[in-house]
Design a protein around this motif. Structure first.
Motif, short mmCIF file in Angstrom:
data_model
loop_
_atom_site.label_atom_id
_atom_site.label_comp_id
_atom_site.label_asym_id
_atom_site.label_seq_id
_atom_site.Cartn_x
_atom_site.Cartn_y
_atom_site.Cartn_z
N GLU A 28 0.83 -1.20 0.00
CA GLU A 28 0.00 0.00 0.00
C GLU A 28 0.86 1.26 0.00
OE1 GLU A 28 -2.34 -3.18 2.21
OE2 GLU A 28 -0.32 -2.38 2.38
N VAL A 29 0.34 2.27 -0.68
CA VAL A 29 0.92 3.62 -0.64
C VAL A 29 -0.12 4.50 0.06
CG1 VAL A 29 1.70 5.60 -1.99
CG2 VAL A 29 2.25 3.27 -2.75
N PHE A 76 8.11 2.57 5.01
CA PHE A 76 8.96 3.58 4.40
C PHE A 76 8.21 4.90 4.50
CE2 PHE A 76 9.49 -0.45 2.01
CZ PHE A 76 10.70 -0.82 2.58
N HIS A 77 8.73 5.81 5.31
CA HIS A 77 8.05 7.07 5.63
C HIS A 77 8.75 8.20 4.89
CE1 HIS A 77 6.81 9.99 9.12
NE2 HIS A 77 6.12 10.21 8.02
N PHE A 78 8.08 8.75 3.90
CA PHE A 78 8.64 9.77 3.02
C PHE A 78 8.12 11.16 3.39
CE2 PHE A 78 8.76 5.93 0.54
CZ PHE A 78 9.89 6.03 -0.25
N ASP A 79 8.96 12.17 3.17
CA ASP A 79 8.55 13.57 3.26
C ASP A 79 8.91 14.23 1.95
OD1 ASP A 79 8.47 16.39 3.66
OD2 ASP A 79 8.59 16.07 5.82
N ARG A 100 9.66 -3.54 -2.67
CA ARG A 100 10.04 -4.21 -1.43
C ARG A 100 8.85 -4.73 -0.64
NH1 ARG A 100 14.56 -0.40 1.20
NH2 ARG A 100 14.54 -2.01 2.81
N GLY A 101 7.63 -4.42 -1.06
CA GLY A 101 6.44 -5.03 -0.48
C GLY A 101 6.00 -4.50 0.87
N GLY A 102 6.55 -3.38 1.29
CA GLY A 102 6.14 -2.79 2.56
C GLY A 102 5.02 -1.79 2.36
N VAL A 103 4.93 -0.87 3.28
CA VAL A 103 3.96 0.22 3.23
C VAL A 103 4.74 1.51 3.04
CG1 VAL A 103 2.20 1.48 4.52
CG2 VAL A 103 2.33 -1.02 4.70
N CYS A 104 4.35 2.31 2.05
CA CYS A 104 4.97 3.61 1.81
C CYS A 104 4.00 4.69 2.28
CB CYS A 104 5.27 3.81 0.32
SG CYS A 104 6.52 2.70 -0.34
N ALA A 105 4.40 5.44 3.31
CA ALA A 105 3.60 6.54 3.84
C ALA A 105 4.26 7.84 3.39
CB ALA A 105 3.55 6.46 5.36
#
Length: 147
Positions: A28-29, A76-79, A100-105
């Motif tokens: 999920e994104v 993965f927490h992006f700004d 990578r199959g994680g969650v991108c916030a």
């Protein structure tokens, strides 16, 4: 799917994030929208707990992305505040993070809107110093996220 919540404390905002994170399956994104100080990082702290991450979660303002590994899924927490376009996002390896199959916030997702087409949107609006209205829209898993 559209869900709305009113929270009256930072802890309640984190609790909504945690319950949301518990339902995520990977890939999920999450595209955040909200003014400075609205509670995006607070929501992400809860999201991380919901993913089983015990590391301290901080704003990635100066690092562009913080990686949190060790839970049932990576976060993965992006700004994107300092990025000018989606091209800049792809330059820092966006597609690698997606694979990578994680969650991108993604905070300040409106700066890279072209890359957020299939994202779940979490809009956080300040109603007062403590109160927030949180609206979650998109293809999130069906769940009861009540406080």
């Amino acid at each position: 799917m559209r869900m709305q919540f009113i929270t009256n404390t930072t802890e309640e905002t984190e609790r909504i994030g945690q319950r949301f994170g518990e339902k995520l399956r990977g890939g999920e994104v999450i595209a955040y929208r909200g003014d400075l100080g609205a509670g995006k990082t607070a929501f992400t702290r809860g999201l991380a707990r919901g993913l089983g991450i015990t590391m301290r979660v901080t704003s990635p303002t100066y690092t562009i992305v913080n990686e949190y590994i060790g839970g049932r899924l990576p976060l993965f927490h992006f700004d994107m505040y300092r990025l000018g376009s989606a091209d800049d996002l792809f330059d820092i390896g966006w597609e690698d993070y997606l694979r990578r199959g994680g969650v991108c916030a993604v905070e300040w997702s409106e700066n890279v809107s072209e890359a957020m087409e299939d994202a779940i949107t979490v809009e956080i609006e300040k109603l007062s110093d403590e109160s927030r209205k949180i609206t979650i829209e998109g293809s999130a898993p069906d769940a009861d996220f009540g406080i």
